[in-house]
Motif scaffolding. Structure first.
Motif, PDB file in Angstrom:
ATOM      1  N   TRP A 142       0.298  -1.225   0.114  1.00 48.80           N
ATOM      2  CA  TRP A 142      -0.225  -0.058   0.029  1.00 48.80           C
ATOM      3  C   TRP A 142       0.714   1.440   0.109  1.00 48.80           C
ATOM      4  CZ3 TRP A 142      -1.318   4.087   3.225  1.00 48.80           C
ATOM      5  CH2 TRP A 142      -2.290   5.040   2.545  1.00 48.80           C
ATOM      6  N   LEU A 143       1.879   1.335   0.323  1.00 47.71           N
ATOM      7  CA  LEU A 143       2.851   2.460   0.908  1.00 47.71           C
ATOM      8  C   LEU A 143       3.492   2.233  -0.336  1.00 47.71           C
ATOM      9  CD1 LEU A 143       3.910   2.021   4.763  1.00 47.71           C
ATOM     10  CD2 LEU A 143       3.224   4.008   3.540  1.00 47.71           C
ATOM     11  N   LEU A 144       3.741   1.109  -1.242  1.00 50.96           N
ATOM     12  CA  LEU A 144       4.502   1.477  -2.545  1.00 50.96           C
ATOM     13  C   LEU A 144       3.758   2.367  -3.582  1.00 50.96           C
ATOM     14  CD1 LEU A 144       6.803   1.381  -4.466  1.00 50.96           C
ATOM     15  CD2 LEU A 144       5.896  -1.543  -4.677  1.00 50.96           C
ATOM     16  N   ALA A 145       2.482   2.390  -3.188  1.00 52.31           N
ATOM     17  CA  ALA A 145       1.507   2.360  -4.487  1.00 52.31           C
ATOM     18  C   ALA A 145       0.543   3.578  -4.008  1.00 52.31           C
ATOM     19  CB  ALA A 145       0.677   1.681  -4.248  1.00 52.31           C
ATOM     20  N   ARG A 146       1.793   4.419  -2.716  1.00 53.70           N
ATOM     21  CA  ARG A 146       1.285   6.073  -2.826  1.00 53.70           C
ATOM     22  C   ARG A 146       2.739   6.119  -2.502  1.00 53.70           C
ATOM     23  NH1 ARG A 146      -3.359   7.985  -2.561  1.00 53.70           N
ATOM     24  NH2 ARG A 146      -2.559   9.492  -1.443  1.00 53.70           N
ATOM     25  N   ARG A 147       3.830   5.778  -3.625  1.00 53.17           N
ATOM     26  CA  ARG A 147       5.206   6.141  -3.345  1.00 53.17           C
ATOM     27  C   ARG A 147       6.034   7.360  -1.873  1.00 53.17           C
ATOM     28  NH1 ARG A 147       6.530   3.067  -6.681  1.00 53.17           N
ATOM     29  NH2 ARG A 147       7.661   4.877  -7.474  1.00 53.17           N
ATOM     30  N   LYS A 148       5.371   5.935  -0.501  1.00 47.63           N
ATOM     31  CA  LYS A 148       6.128   6.728   0.540  1.00 47.63           C
ATOM     32  C   LYS A 148       7.273   5.957   0.725  1.00 47.63           C
ATOM     33  CE  LYS A 148       2.590   9.215   1.095  1.00 47.63           C
ATOM     34  NZ  LYS A 148       3.566  10.721   0.633  1.00 47.63           N
ATOM     35  N   ILE A 149       8.084   6.148   1.474  1.00 50.22           N
ATOM     36  CA  ILE A 149       9.607   5.524   1.299  1.00 50.22           C
ATOM     37  C   ILE A 149       9.634   3.762   1.897  1.00 50.22           C
ATOM     38  CG2 ILE A 149      10.549   7.195   2.905  1.00 50.22           C
ATOM     39  CD1 ILE A 149      13.346   6.737   1.887  1.00 50.22           C
ATOM     40  N   GLU A 150       8.570   4.345   3.299  1.00 48.69           N
ATOM     41  CA  GLU A 150       8.388   3.344   4.281  1.00 48.69           C
ATOM     42  C   GLU A 150       7.866   2.504   3.537  1.00 48.69           C
ATOM     43  OE1 GLU A 150       8.279   7.188   6.525  1.00 48.69           O
ATOM     44  OE2 GLU A 150       7.209   6.533   4.217  1.00 48.69           O
ATOM     45  N   ASN A 151       7.445   1.970   2.637  1.00 49.01           N
ATOM     46  CA  ASN A 151       7.278   0.242   2.197  1.00 49.01           C
ATOM     47  C   ASN A 151       8.048  -0.164   2.223  1.00 49.01           C
ATOM     48  OD1 ASN A 151       8.396   0.176  -1.117  1.00 49.01           O
ATOM     49  ND2 ASN A 151       8.868   1.928  -0.733  1.00 49.01           N
ATOM     50  N   TRP A 152       8.974   0.453   2.272  1.00 51.04           N
ATOM     51  CA  TRP A 152      10.585  -0.398   1.903  1.00 51.04           C
ATOM     52  C   TRP A 152      11.123  -1.264   3.323  1.00 51.04           C
ATOM     53  CZ3 TRP A 152      12.598  -2.056  -2.720  1.00 51.04           C
ATOM     54  CH2 TRP A 152      11.867  -1.819  -3.587  1.00 51.04           C
ATOM     55  N   ILE A 153      10.873  -0.588   4.156  1.00 59.13           N
ATOM     56  CA  ILE A 153      10.484  -1.062   5.575  1.00 59.13           C
ATOM     57  C   ILE A 153       9.872  -2.192   6.184  1.00 59.13           C
ATOM     58  CG2 ILE A 153      10.117  -0.437   8.111  1.00 59.13           C
ATOM     59  CD1 ILE A 153      11.668   2.259   7.393  1.00 59.13           C
ATOM     60  N   LEU A 154       8.513  -2.016   5.752  1.00 52.72           N
ATOM     61  CA  LEU A 154       7.447  -2.832   5.669  1.00 52.72           C
ATOM     62  C   LEU A 154       8.126  -4.585   4.794  1.00 52.72           C
ATOM     63  CD1 LEU A 154       4.885  -2.364   8.010  1.00 52.72           C
ATOM     64  CD2 LEU A 154       6.288  -0.631   7.265  1.00 52.72           C
ATOM     65  N   LEU A 155       8.226  -3.986   3.690  1.00 53.75           N
ATOM     66  CA  LEU A 155       8.267  -4.874   2.661  1.00 53.75           C
ATOM     67  C   LEU A 155       9.391  -6.197   3.093  1.00 53.75           C
ATOM     68  CD1 LEU A 155       8.261  -2.965  -0.486  1.00 53.75           C
ATOM     69  CD2 LEU A 155       6.089  -4.997   0.878  1.00 53.75           C
ATOM     70  N   ASN A 156      10.635  -5.221   4.516  1.00 51.07           N
ATOM     71  CA  ASN A 156      11.793  -6.310   4.776  1.00 51.07           C
ATOM     72  C   ASN A 156      11.484  -6.815   5.766  1.00 51.07           C
ATOM     73  OD1 ASN A 156      13.279  -6.054   3.097  1.00 51.07           O
ATOM     74  ND2 ASN A 156      14.993  -4.861   3.664  1.00 51.07           N
ATOM     75  N   VAL A 157      10.438  -6.416   6.572  1.00 52.01           N
ATOM     76  CA  VAL A 157       9.322  -7.244   8.094  1.00 52.01           C
ATOM     77  C   VAL A 157       8.903  -8.949   7.009  1.00 52.01           C
ATOM     78  CG1 VAL A 157       7.818  -6.883   9.638  1.00 52.01           C
ATOM     79  CG2 VAL A 157       9.073  -5.052   9.348  1.00 52.01           C
ATOM     80  N   SER A 158       8.058  -8.492   5.782  1.00 50.03           N
ATOM     81  CA  SER A 158       7.257  -9.644   5.592  1.00 50.03           C
ATOM     82  C   SER A 158       8.401 -10.298   5.037  1.00 50.03           C
ATOM     83  CB  SER A 158       6.844  -9.361   4.367  1.00 50.03           C
ATOM     84  OG  SER A 158       6.040 -10.544   3.664  1.00 50.03           O
ATOM     85  N   ASN A 159       9.343 -10.072   4.565  1.00 49.32           N
ATOM     86  CA  ASN A 159      10.616 -10.649   3.694  1.00 49.32           C
ATOM     87  C   ASN A 159      11.502 -11.831   4.786  1.00 49.32           C
ATOM     88  OD1 ASN A 159      10.032  -9.728   1.435  1.00 49.32           O
ATOM     89  ND2 ASN A 159      11.867  -8.114   1.517  1.00 49.32           N
ATOM     90  N   LEU A 160      12.065 -10.915   6.116  1.00 47.60           N
ATOM     91  CA  LEU A 160      12.788 -11.505   7.276  1.00 47.60           C
ATOM     92  C   LEU A 160      11.467 -12.466   7.787  1.00 47.60           C
ATOM     93  CD1 LEU A 160      14.707 -11.046   8.692  1.00 47.60           C
ATOM     94  CD2 LEU A 160      12.910 -10.129  11.084  1.00 47.60           C
ATOM     95  N   PHE A 161      10.643 -12.647   8.016  1.00 55.29           N
ATOM     96  CA  PHE A 161       9.861 -13.985   8.178  1.00 55.29           C
ATOM     97  C   PHE A 161       9.417 -14.947   7.070  1.00 55.29           C
ATOM     98  CE2 PHE A 161       9.123 -10.831  11.353  1.00 55.29           C
ATOM     99  CZ  PHE A 161       8.746 -11.813  12.602  1.00 55.29           C
ATOM    100  N   ALA A 162       9.717 -14.301   5.791  1.00 54.57           N
ATOM    101  CA  ALA A 162       9.148 -15.121   5.090  1.00 54.57           C
ATOM    102  C   ALA A 162      10.058 -16.016   4.292  1.00 54.57           C
ATOM    103  CB  ALA A 162       8.777 -14.626   3.360  1.00 54.57           C
TER     104      ALA A 162
END
Length: 205
Positions: A142-162
């Protein structure tokens, strides 16, 4: 150690052509995202369409929902980015307070809802983990679609557990892709921060 190496190599040998195709398109997507190019969306949509089938076969039902959500958000992000062709492209920026509230709601409400769906309506063997990976990725996209830099943080939280989840499900190529995405997301964050800094210096006095 030898046992784990042999198991890993065996999983690599068993990778299907569909998984290879999905991963190649996924790599293209994240590189385009890091470069802030709109073509990240069609690449991501194609990769995700393939992954839905593969996740379903592996019993990662929340990942299937995540993938479906990703396609919707990718279409939204694609439209949001290019809707005004004669105007400057949507700029990268930091999330404001309202956007952070929405982000946290997506993470925690999404986690709870997905968990309940998984334990009540599927045969998932990893409902807590699967739901968490998906809800944090939902927020990041959702943050990526809004062009918000914090998208990388949330996506990496997901990646870490994935990463351990995908290995557990013998989706070794997707696991390696996720490790790659984790590394690229770190660089993506700093690249986007440079873009924001550059934008701020170009503002009229």
């Amino acid at each position: 150690m030898q046992h784990w190496t042999e198991l890993f190599l065996q999983q690599v040998r068993n990778v299907s052509l569909l998984e290879w195709l999905s991963v190649i398109l996924g790599v293209a997507e994240v590189l385009l995202a890091r470069a802030n190019k709109v073509w990240l969306y069609p690449s991501g949509i194609a990769a995700t369409a393939i992954s839905i089938y593969l996740f379903w076969v592996s019993g990662l039902f929340a990942e299937c929902l995540l993938s479906g959500y990703y396609i919707v958000m990718s279409i939204y992000g694609w439209y949001y980015w290019v809707q005004k062709r004669n105007e400057p492209p949507v700029q990268v920026s930091y999330a404001n307070r309202r956007e952070w509230v929405i982000t946290l709601l997506i993470v925690f409400l999404g986690w709870g809802i997905l968990y309940l769906l998984l334990i009540n309506y599927t045969t998932s063997t990893v409902p807590v983990w699967d739901a968490w990976v998906s809800s944090t990725a939902w927020a990041g996209m959702w943050l990526l679609a809004r062009r918000k830099i914090e998208n990388w943080i949330l996506l990496n939280v997901s990646n870490l557990f994935a990463v351990p989840l995908l290995y557990h499900k013998h989706l070794v190529l997707f696991m390696l892709l996720t490790v790659f995405l984790f590394i690229v997301a770190i660089f993506g964050y700093f690249d986007w921060r440079k873009i924001i800094k550059k934008q701020s210096t170009q503002l009229p006095a």
